[in-house]
Design a protein around this motif. Sequence first.
Motif, PDB file in Angstrom:
ATOM      1  N   GLN A 122      -3.355  -3.337  -9.675  1.00 14.51           N
ATOM      2  CA  GLN A 122      -3.737  -2.394  -8.467  1.00 14.51           C
ATOM      3  C   GLN A 122      -5.198  -2.771  -8.181  1.00 14.51           C
ATOM      4  O   GLN A 122      -6.013  -3.103  -8.867  1.00 14.51           O
ATOM      5  CB  GLN A 122      -3.945  -0.851  -9.287  1.00 14.51           C
ATOM      6  CG  GLN A 122      -4.599  -0.069  -8.214  1.00 14.51           C
ATOM      7  CD  GLN A 122      -3.759   0.412  -6.940  1.00 14.51           C
ATOM      8  OE1 GLN A 122      -2.403   0.636  -7.124  1.00 14.51           O
ATOM      9  NE2 GLN A 122      -4.192   0.400  -5.803  1.00 14.51           N
ATOM     10  N   VAL A 123      -5.184  -2.807  -6.757  1.00 11.92           N
ATOM     11  CA  VAL A 123      -6.774  -3.227  -6.415  1.00 11.92           C
ATOM     12  C   VAL A 123      -6.926  -2.237  -5.543  1.00 11.92           C
ATOM     13  O   VAL A 123      -6.248  -1.612  -4.466  1.00 11.92           O
ATOM     14  CB  VAL A 123      -6.580  -4.501  -5.511  1.00 11.92           C
ATOM     15  CG1 VAL A 123      -7.824  -4.796  -4.712  1.00 11.92           C
ATOM     16  CG2 VAL A 123      -6.402  -5.412  -6.319  1.00 11.92           C
ATOM     17  N   THR A 124      -8.151  -1.469  -6.048  1.00 12.78           N
ATOM     18  CA  THR A 124      -8.757  -0.201  -4.908  1.00 12.78           C
ATOM     19  C   THR A 124     -10.130  -0.578  -4.545  1.00 12.78           C
ATOM     20  O   THR A 124     -10.868  -0.902  -5.196  1.00 12.78           O
ATOM     21  CB  THR A 124      -8.463   1.194  -5.918  1.00 12.78           C
ATOM     22  OG1 THR A 124      -7.345   1.316  -6.352  1.00 12.78           O
ATOM     23  CG2 THR A 124      -9.301   2.178  -5.012  1.00 12.78           C
ATOM     24  N   VAL A 125     -10.142  -0.335  -3.153  1.00 14.06           N
ATOM     25  CA  VAL A 125     -11.580  -0.792  -2.564  1.00 14.06           C
ATOM     26  C   VAL A 125     -12.050   0.461  -2.003  1.00 14.06           C
ATOM     27  O   VAL A 125     -11.669   1.220  -0.949  1.00 14.06           O
ATOM     28  CB  VAL A 125     -11.175  -1.764  -1.483  1.00 14.06           C
ATOM     29  CG1 VAL A 125     -12.755  -2.255  -1.032  1.00 14.06           C
ATOM     30  CG2 VAL A 125     -10.682  -3.225  -1.868  1.00 14.06           C
ATOM     31  N   SER A 126     -13.163   0.992  -2.482  1.00 12.87           N
ATOM     32  CA  SER A 126     -13.815   2.133  -2.054  1.00 12.87           C
ATOM     33  C   SER A 126     -14.690   2.086  -1.044  1.00 12.87           C
ATOM     34  O   SER A 126     -15.411   0.882  -0.716  1.00 12.87           O
ATOM     35  CB  SER A 126     -14.677   3.011  -3.287  1.00 12.87           C
ATOM     36  OG  SER A 126     -15.582   2.194  -3.636  1.00 12.87           O
ATOM     37  N   SER A 127     -14.980   2.858  -0.113  1.00 15.38           N
ATOM     38  CA  SER A 127     -15.841   2.917   1.194  1.00 15.38           C
ATOM     39  C   SER A 127     -17.093   3.095   0.804  1.00 15.38           C
ATOM     40  O   SER A 127     -17.185   3.881  -0.039  1.00 15.38           O
ATOM     41  CB  SER A 127     -15.113   3.498   2.443  1.00 15.38           C
ATOM     42  OG  SER A 127     -14.947   5.014   1.895  1.00 15.38           O
ATOM     43  N   PRO A 186     -11.581  -1.407   2.556  1.00 10.72           N
ATOM     44  CA  PRO A 186     -10.570  -0.320   2.105  1.00 10.72           C
ATOM     45  C   PRO A 186      -9.140  -0.443   2.487  1.00 10.72           C
ATOM     46  O   PRO A 186      -8.160  -0.144   1.595  1.00 10.72           O
ATOM     47  CB  PRO A 186     -11.389   1.064   2.739  1.00 10.72           C
ATOM     48  CG  PRO A 186     -12.664   0.810   3.076  1.00 10.72           C
ATOM     49  CD  PRO A 186     -12.818  -0.856   3.321  1.00 10.72           C
ATOM     50  N   GLU A 187      -8.918  -1.117   3.445  1.00 12.99           N
ATOM     51  CA  GLU A 187      -7.513  -1.494   4.241  1.00 12.99           C
ATOM     52  C   GLU A 187      -6.734  -2.446   2.979  1.00 12.99           C
ATOM     53  O   GLU A 187      -5.779  -2.703   3.237  1.00 12.99           O
ATOM     54  CB  GLU A 187      -7.461  -1.770   5.305  1.00 12.99           C
ATOM     55  CG  GLU A 187      -8.320  -3.017   5.757  1.00 12.99           C
ATOM     56  CD  GLU A 187      -9.621  -2.219   6.530  1.00 12.99           C
ATOM     57  OE1 GLU A 187     -10.203  -1.351   5.734  1.00 12.99           O
ATOM     58  OE2 GLU A 187     -10.163  -2.912   7.384  1.00 12.99           O
ATOM     59  N   ASP A 188      -7.798  -2.937   2.229  1.00  9.77           N
ATOM     60  CA  ASP A 188      -7.056  -4.067   1.046  1.00  9.77           C
ATOM     61  C   ASP A 188      -6.455  -3.417  -0.106  1.00  9.77           C
ATOM     62  O   ASP A 188      -5.802  -3.940  -0.897  1.00  9.77           O
ATOM     63  CB  ASP A 188      -8.083  -4.970   0.690  1.00  9.77           C
ATOM     64  CG  ASP A 188      -8.639  -5.944   1.842  1.00  9.77           C
ATOM     65  OD1 ASP A 188      -9.897  -6.301   1.965  1.00  9.77           O
ATOM     66  OD2 ASP A 188      -7.795  -6.563   2.557  1.00  9.77           O
ATOM     67  N   THR A 189      -6.772  -2.254  -0.183  1.00 11.36           N
ATOM     68  CA  THR A 189      -6.322  -1.516  -1.225  1.00 11.36           C
ATOM     69  C   THR A 189      -4.753  -1.378  -1.326  1.00 11.36           C
ATOM     70  O   THR A 189      -4.077  -1.059  -0.444  1.00 11.36           O
ATOM     71  CB  THR A 189      -6.732   0.350  -1.223  1.00 11.36           C
ATOM     72  OG1 THR A 189      -8.201   0.249  -1.295  1.00 11.36           O
ATOM     73  CG2 THR A 189      -6.145   0.991  -2.304  1.00 11.36           C
ATOM     74  N   ALA A 190      -4.079  -1.714  -2.352  1.00 11.73           N
ATOM     75  CA  ALA A 190      -2.711  -1.924  -2.646  1.00 11.73           C
ATOM     76  C   ALA A 190      -2.239  -2.311  -4.049  1.00 11.73           C
ATOM     77  O   ALA A 190      -3.375  -2.683  -4.658  1.00 11.73           O
ATOM     78  CB  ALA A 190      -2.133  -2.984  -1.615  1.00 11.73           C
ATOM     79  N   VAL A 191      -1.038  -2.349  -4.169  1.00 11.96           N
ATOM     80  CA  VAL A 191      -0.651  -2.997  -5.617  1.00 11.96           C
ATOM     81  C   VAL A 191      -0.397  -4.553  -5.153  1.00 11.96           C
ATOM     82  O   VAL A 191       0.410  -4.975  -4.004  1.00 11.96           O
ATOM     83  CB  VAL A 191       0.662  -2.340  -6.062  1.00 11.96           C
ATOM     84  CG1 VAL A 191       1.225  -3.202  -7.364  1.00 11.96           C
ATOM     85  CG2 VAL A 191       0.202  -0.942  -6.563  1.00 11.96           C
ATOM     86  N   ALA A 242       0.861  -1.068  -0.138  1.00 13.87           N
ATOM     87  CA  ALA A 242      -0.049   0.012   0.048  1.00 13.87           C
ATOM     88  C   ALA A 242       0.711   1.406   0.094  1.00 13.87           C
ATOM     89  O   ALA A 242       1.913   1.305   0.316  1.00 13.87           O
ATOM     90  CB  ALA A 242      -0.925  -0.046   1.207  1.00 13.87           C
ATOM     91  N   PRO A 243       0.459   2.363  -0.514  1.00 14.32           N
ATOM     92  CA  PRO A 243       1.203   3.512  -0.396  1.00 14.32           C
ATOM     93  C   PRO A 243       1.660   4.045   1.011  1.00 14.32           C
ATOM     94  O   PRO A 243       1.043   3.849   1.980  1.00 14.32           O
ATOM     95  CB  PRO A 243       0.228   4.593  -1.038  1.00 14.32           C
ATOM     96  CG  PRO A 243      -0.849   3.810  -1.635  1.00 14.32           C
ATOM     97  CD  PRO A 243      -0.887   2.436  -1.142  1.00 14.32           C
ATOM     98  N   GLY A 244       2.895   4.145   0.787  1.00 15.88           N
ATOM     99  CA  GLY A 244       3.689   4.555   2.328  1.00 15.88           C
ATOM    100  C   GLY A 244       3.941   3.899   3.159  1.00 15.88           C
ATOM    101  O   GLY A 244       4.375   3.675   4.321  1.00 15.88           O
TER     102      GLY A 244
END
Length: 125
Positions: free
Chosen positions: A120-125, A88-93, A40-42
Amino acid sequence: QVQLVESGGGLVQAGGSLRLSCAASGRTFSRRGMGWFRQAPGKEREFVATISWNGAITNYADSVKGRFTISRNNANNTMYLQMNSLKPEDTAVYYCAASTGYGLGPIEAEEYGYWGQGTQVTVSS
């Protein structure tokens, strides 16, 4: 040598599902442990799930246990990650990886010598 290509990432709402695929080239796929990792970013790259050469042994990070399922098809040199109840916390490459050695799927990233380019996997809330 093993070359890996991931696919199946995208944008999904929380609670939704995605299925990642990892297509491998080379004749040694069926003998290698395989794994999914994410970054995930950062944040640092983290282990998600691994699978032994024959699919008999799997390992999951606590954060995905019960929601994600790793599998492989040695006949067509492909590994999968079924992701359900996404958060949402699953968002990551997400990266697939092949172990340097043969056999089990270790959970340490240092044991993997072959990596895909990531999806890329992006999960929106």
